[in-house]
Write an enzyme that holds these catalytic residues in place. Structure first.
Site, mmCIF file in Angstrom:
data_model
loop_
_atom_site.group_PDB
_atom_site.id
_atom_site.type_symbol
_atom_site.label_atom_id
_atom_site.label_comp_id
_atom_site.label_asym_id
_atom_site.label_seq_id
_atom_site.Cartn_x
_atom_site.Cartn_y
_atom_site.Cartn_z
ATOM 1 N N LYS A 208 -12.226 12.443 19.779
ATOM 2 C CA LYS A 208 -11.702 10.734 20.240
ATOM 3 C C LYS A 208 -11.404 10.557 21.635
ATOM 4 O O LYS A 208 -11.736 11.272 22.622
ATOM 5 C CB LYS A 208 -9.566 11.336 20.334
ATOM 6 C CG LYS A 208 -9.606 11.146 18.629
ATOM 7 C CD LYS A 208 -9.326 10.558 17.340
ATOM 8 C CE LYS A 208 -8.688 10.724 16.167
ATOM 9 N NZ LYS A 208 -8.506 11.758 15.631
HETATM 10 C C1 LIG Z 1 -7.406 11.794 14.335
HETATM 11 C C2 LIG Z 1 -6.938 10.837 13.974
HETATM 12 C C3 LIG Z 1 -5.450 11.308 13.191
HETATM 13 C C4 LIG Z 1 -4.990 12.831 13.465
HETATM 14 O O1 LIG Z 1 -4.900 13.359 14.895
HETATM 15 P P1 LIG Z 1 -4.989 14.806 15.214
HETATM 16 O O2 LIG Z 1 -4.699 14.887 16.908
HETATM 17 O O3 LIG Z 1 -5.691 15.832 15.065
HETATM 18 O O4 LIG Z 1 -3.223 15.154 14.995
HETATM 19 C C5 LIG Z 1 -4.463 10.185 13.084
HETATM 20 N N1 LIG Z 1 -4.787 9.895 12.409
HETATM 21 C C6 LIG Z 1 -6.155 9.092 12.445
HETATM 22 C C7 LIG Z 1 -6.300 7.649 11.921
HETATM 23 C C8 LIG Z 1 -7.155 9.791 13.330
HETATM 24 O O5 LIG Z 1 -8.297 9.366 13.375
#
Ligand SMILES: *Cc1c(COP(=O)(O)O)cnc(C)c1O
Length: 386
Positions: A188
């Site tokens: 991210k």
């Molecule tokens: C990565 C992601 C999540 C989950 O995030 P985590 O921190 O891995 O739990 C939720 N929604 C979207 C759109 C994502 O891309």
């Protein structure tokens, strides 16, 4: 034998971790306090200041943030939550975790985002919450969702896993919903390896989430064993083990401090792709309105076999052979086996999301890829498609 490790290979989203992050993690290890403590506190304050919100509560994932936000909204058995099928499965899984039913409304075929109009058409007397996703970092129409939520007295929870830096209609993402959930997963825009954050203006929601994130205890370990006077705790709800650690926050503090320069780097890569791939027979992401700011998380092209002569899957395989990792965001959640079996969802429910899911391909994008990597991606794309 070919040594595959020797050939140039562009990874999809390598994290950019600097000396400040590494130094802070070492300082945590040397401090003797490894779990939730002073660095989580610092990260929460800095994040709240960056977003411009009253409360920021750090947790161990965006999935946890979404789960706790639904619980704080009182969403439970028999309720419906409207969301997008063009998302990571966690967005829908948490709706199932609280015993509610996910209702998938279709996305706009151009912005790829859920719209207030399609969500409005899915509202029933059982609807309890709206859960839009700022897909790829492009903000949804937050004012439209706010108006829809007020019209039907619904909770508005935003999945901002892709969108830490985004702004919608002049308002920072993180301030436009009842609760906004961020992800700090490894790929991210801001990473703590694993991690998440909830932002909210509500004292009541913040207090609920803080308690529910740590076993339902009235006091965390830092308050019990830190420098203050010894203190006891009470368990006021059967909470979860969703707390962030100081090791994660050590990364987050410095990732946040450099977030704008890393966004600027992704914006430069984005513009280079926009310009260098413009004449190829693929559809590029559309630009955003002046009052919006795109967080540039995913550069998603659409590959239409009738225009491009390759299917998306063939193009992905050929790019891989050419040393370029790509990714697919997303297979539509309503067509995953569990969702088809449990809820009877079928192809045709959300035609625009399905069209996108069949054609979408995300090119390498992160602040951690070099100019040479970007040119390698462009050369690979051009040699296949120009
Ligand atoms: C990565 C992601 C999540 C989950 O995030 P985590 O921190 O891995 O739990 C939720 N929604 C979207 C759109 C994502 O891309």
């Amino acid at each position: 034998m070919i040594d595959v490790s020797a050939r140039p290979f562009v990874e999809f989203s390598p994290p950019l971790v600097g000396a400040d992050e590494i130094g802070e993690v070492l300082a945590v290890l040397e401090s003797g306090w490894l779990s939730t403590g002073p660095r989580v506190d610092r990260f929460e304050r800095a994040f709240a200041e960056y977003v411009g919100c009253r409360h920021a509560i750090a947790v161990n994932s965006c999935t946890a943030a979404l789960h706790l936000s639904l619980l704080a909204s009182g969403v439970g058995r028999g309720d419906e939550v409207i969301t997008t099928p063009l998302t990571f499965c966690a967005t829908a899984n948490v709706i199932v975790h609280v015993g509610a039913t996910p209702v998938f409304a279709d996305v706009d075929p151009v912005t790829m985002n859920l719209t207030p109009e399609s969500a409005a058409a899915a509202v029933t007397p059982r609807t309890r919450a709206l859960l839009p996703v700022h897909f790829a970092g492009r903000p949804v129409d937050t004012a439209g969702f706010r108006a829809l939520a007020e019209r039907h007295n619904l909770a508005l929870i935003e999945d901002a896993a892709h969108a830490v830096e985004a702004v919608a209609g002049g308002a920072k993402i993180g301030t436009t919903a009842d609760m906004t959930c961020f992800s700090f997963y490894a790929t991210k825009n801001l990473t703590t390896g694993e991690g998440g954050m909830v932002t909210t203006a509500s004292d009541e929601h913040a207090a609920h989430i803080r308690t529910a994130a740590l076993h339902g205890m009235t006091r965390g370990a830092w308050a019990r064993y830190g420098r203050g006077a010894p203190a006891q705790y009470e368990v006021v709800m059967p909470g979860f083990k969703y707390n962030m650690t100081d090791l994660q926050a050590a990364l987050g503090i410095h990732q946040l401090a450099s977030i704008e320069s890393r966004l600027a780097r992704r914006e430069r890569v984005w513009r280079r792709y926009d310009q260098a791939l413009a004449d190829l027979p693929v559809t590029q992401p559309v630009s955003v309105d002046g009052a919006d700011r795109h967080a540039r998380h995913l550069y998603t092209i659409l590959v239409d076999e009738t225009r491009c002569r390759f299917s998306r899957n063939t193009l992905q395989a050929l790019l891989y052979e050419g040393g370029v990792a790509t990714s697919i965001h997303f297979a539509p959640v309503h067509l995953q086996p569990f969702y088809q079996q449990a809820f009877g969802f079928r192809r045709g429910l959300c035609p625009s999301a399905e069209m996108i899911a069949d054609r979408t391909l995300s090119l390498p994008l992160s602040a951690g890829i070099s100019d040479a990597d970007v040119e390698h991606v462009i050369d690979a794309m051009r040699s296949l498609l120009a």
